[in-house]
Design an enzyme around this catalytic site. Structure first.
Site, PDB file in Angstrom:
ATOM      1  N   LYS A  48       4.940 -90.540 -94.901  1.00 19.77           N
ATOM      2  CA  LYS A  48       5.871 -89.968 -94.044  1.00 19.77           C
ATOM      3  C   LYS A  48       5.576 -90.144 -92.715  1.00 19.77           C
ATOM      4  O   LYS A  48       6.287 -90.573 -91.789  1.00 19.77           O
ATOM      5  CB  LYS A  48       5.855 -88.668 -94.468  1.00 19.77           C
ATOM      6  N   ARG A 123       9.730 -76.312 -93.274  1.00 19.73           N
ATOM      7  CA  ARG A 123       9.115 -75.851 -94.263  1.00 19.73           C
ATOM      8  C   ARG A 123       9.598 -74.684 -94.954  1.00 19.73           C
ATOM      9  O   ARG A 123       9.011 -74.566 -96.068  1.00 19.73           O
ATOM     10  CB  ARG A 123       7.591 -75.572 -93.940  1.00 19.73           C
ATOM     11  N   ARG A 157      -8.479 -93.489-101.621  1.00 14.85           N
ATOM     12  CA  ARG A 157      -8.660 -93.379 -99.889  1.00 14.85           C
ATOM     13  C   ARG A 157      -9.931 -92.865 -99.782  1.00 14.85           C
ATOM     14  O   ARG A 157     -10.609 -91.934-100.521  1.00 14.85           O
ATOM     15  CB  ARG A 157      -7.710 -92.278 -99.552  1.00 14.85           C
ATOM     16  N   ARG A 190     -12.004 -87.138 -99.529  1.00 12.39           N
ATOM     17  CA  ARG A 190     -11.702 -85.792 -99.043  1.00 12.39           C
ATOM     18  C   ARG A 190     -11.491 -85.114-100.432  1.00 12.39           C
ATOM     19  O   ARG A 190     -11.097 -85.588-101.467  1.00 12.39           O
ATOM     20  CB  ARG A 190     -10.351 -85.848 -98.594  1.00 12.39           C
ATOM     21  N   ARG A 201      -1.481 -80.327-104.989  1.00  9.84           N
ATOM     22  CA  ARG A 201      -0.579 -80.305-103.974  1.00  9.84           C
ATOM     23  C   ARG A 201       0.681 -81.023-103.949  1.00  9.84           C
ATOM     24  O   ARG A 201       1.686 -80.395-103.491  1.00  9.84           O
ATOM     25  CB  ARG A 201      -1.535 -81.319-103.044  1.00  9.84           C
TER      26      ARG A 201
HETATM   27  P1  ADP Z   1      -0.300 -81.366 -94.299  1.00  7.44           P
HETATM   28  O1  ADP Z   1       0.313 -82.340 -94.855  1.00  7.44           O
HETATM   29  O2  ADP Z   1      -1.849 -80.950 -94.713  1.00  7.44           O
HETATM   30  O3  ADP Z   1       0.367 -80.008 -94.527  1.00  7.44           O
HETATM   31  P2  ADP Z   1       0.845 -81.224 -91.398  1.00  7.44           P
HETATM   32  O4  ADP Z   1       0.138 -82.054 -90.613  1.00  7.44           O
HETATM   33  O5  ADP Z   1       2.066 -81.169 -91.773  1.00  7.44           O
HETATM   34  O6  ADP Z   1      -0.287 -81.741 -92.715  1.00  7.44           O
HETATM   35  O7  ADP Z   1       0.486 -79.742 -91.346  1.00  7.44           O
HETATM   36  C1  ADP Z   1      -0.876 -79.106 -90.891  1.00  7.44           C
HETATM   37  C2  ADP Z   1      -0.878 -77.760 -91.041  1.00  7.44           C
HETATM   38  O8  ADP Z   1      -0.077 -77.229 -90.021  1.00  7.44           O
HETATM   39  C3  ADP Z   1      -0.381 -77.000 -92.368  1.00  7.44           C
HETATM   40  O9  ADP Z   1      -1.224 -76.821 -93.168  1.00  7.44           O
HETATM   41  C4  ADP Z   1       0.334 -75.668 -91.514  1.00  7.44           C
HETATM   42  O10 ADP Z   1      -0.713 -74.743 -91.550  1.00  7.44           O
HETATM   43  C5  ADP Z   1       0.662 -76.128 -90.212  1.00  7.44           C
HETATM   44  N1  ADP Z   1       2.330 -76.587 -90.089  1.00  7.44           N
HETATM   45  C6  ADP Z   1       2.680 -77.800 -89.913  1.00  7.44           C
HETATM   46  N2  ADP Z   1       3.896 -77.835 -89.954  1.00  7.44           N
HETATM   47  C7  ADP Z   1       4.378 -76.599 -90.170  1.00  7.44           C
HETATM   48  C8  ADP Z   1       5.673 -75.602 -90.451  1.00  7.44           C
HETATM   49  N3  ADP Z   1       6.713 -76.196 -90.144  1.00  7.44           N
HETATM   50  N4  ADP Z   1       5.449 -74.432 -90.408  1.00  7.44           N
HETATM   51  C9  ADP Z   1       4.481 -73.610 -90.891  1.00  7.44           C
HETATM   52  N5  ADP Z   1       3.115 -74.358 -90.801  1.00  7.44           N
HETATM   53  C10 ADP Z   1       3.307 -75.663 -90.256  1.00  7.44           C
END
Ligand code: ADP
Length: 252
Positions: A48, A123, A157, A190, A201
């Site tokens: 993505k 989210r 990975r 990881r 996940r």
């Molecule tokens: P992942 O795929 O590991 O969830 P992201 O880079 O999208 O990776 O997000 C990393 C972290 O940032 C998430 O685990 C969450 O804690 C926070 N986060 C990111 N986007 C949001 C969102 N829209 N709402 C709430 N928390 C978010």
């Protein structure tokens, strides 16, 4: 005679290729003129972030990744960063009111005026509601990837302990097994890239995303992109997305 035939075929191939490239350019330029605001949804490991960044640069719009913005706040150790660090570390979502504020600030910047592609937001339905009050959304891009493709890709990975470079022991091998090409560091897997954890996940992703897809399904056009194989080049996927966007734009 053979030579002439070969040359003829080669010329034909070149003309065709030039035509395709010119068409792609026209499509991209037409799309650049329209203000485009998208959301991209896709399971972990779907690529993505890569597609979002390639699309943003092709369409000259801004990629807004809330994950990156949040990590930056934490890295800069701002007041906000201190407040949200714990949530991220525990793998929890940052509270809605904080993420909404971060998003709003980003959309209000002049760099977002041509449009944007949201990656990692919304989210929750609460976040989707808040976004509705800030901006209209033109399309939802949904990456549809079978579970086996994700498990295959993520479980092979490997990451460098030292510099964070990412490899894949099947599709993007380092020159020497287990060793980073960039810095010579050791490569590791990881914890959350192991098959059982990946499946969990994906389950969490489905549960979190389903209500959002229902939320948008009656409001915004969907562009579904099927990624049925492990090694489709990102450029191909981006080309497919651009074509779908063009179709959508011409139907307006
Ligand atoms: P992942 O795929 O590991 O969830 P992201 O880079 O999208 O990776 O997000 C990393 C972290 O940032 C998430 O685990 C969450 O804690 C926070 N986060 C990111 N986007 C949001 C969102 N829209 N709402 C709430 N928390 C978010």
């Amino acid at each position: 005679m053979d030579e002439i035939l070969r040359e003829g075929r080669e010329r034909e191939r070149l003309i065709k290729r030039t035509f395709i490239l010119q068409r792609q350019k026209v499509v991209t330029e037409a799309l650049q003129k329209a203000k485009m605001r998208f959301i991209i949804f896709g399971p972990p490991g779907a690529g993505k972030g890569t597609y979002a960044s390639m699309l943003a640069s092709k369409l000259k719009i801004k990629q807004i990744s809330t994950g990156d913005l949040i990590r930056e706040e934490i890295k800069q150790d701002t007041d906000l960063g201190k407040k949200i660090n714990g949530f991220v570390k525990r793998g929890e979502l940052v509270p809605d009111e904080i993420v909404i504020e971060i998003l709003k600030e980003e959309i209000d910047k002049p760099s977002s005026k041509n449009g944007f592609i949201l990656d990692g937001y919304p989210r929750t339905v609460e976040q989707a509601n808040a976004l509705d009050k800030i901006e209209e959304i033109d399309a939802v891009i949904r990456l549809v990837v079978p579970e086996w493709v994700i498990v295959e890709r993520l479980s092979s990975r490997r990451i460098c302990k030292n510099c964070g470079a990412v490899y894949n022991i099947r599709y993007l091998k380092p020159k020497r097994e287990g060793i980073c090409d960039v810095c010579g560091g050791d490569l590791y897997q990881r914890e959350d890239d192991k098959p059982e954890v990946i499946k969990e996940r994906l389950r969490v992703y489905e549960v979190q995303t389903q209500p959002l897809l229902s939320y948008y399904s009656s409001k915004v056009p969907f562009i579904d992109i099927e990624c049925e194989s492990v090694d489709i080049p990102p450029e191909t996927i981006v080309k497919d997305i651009l074509q779908e966007l063009q179709k959508m734009d011409s139907m307006k």
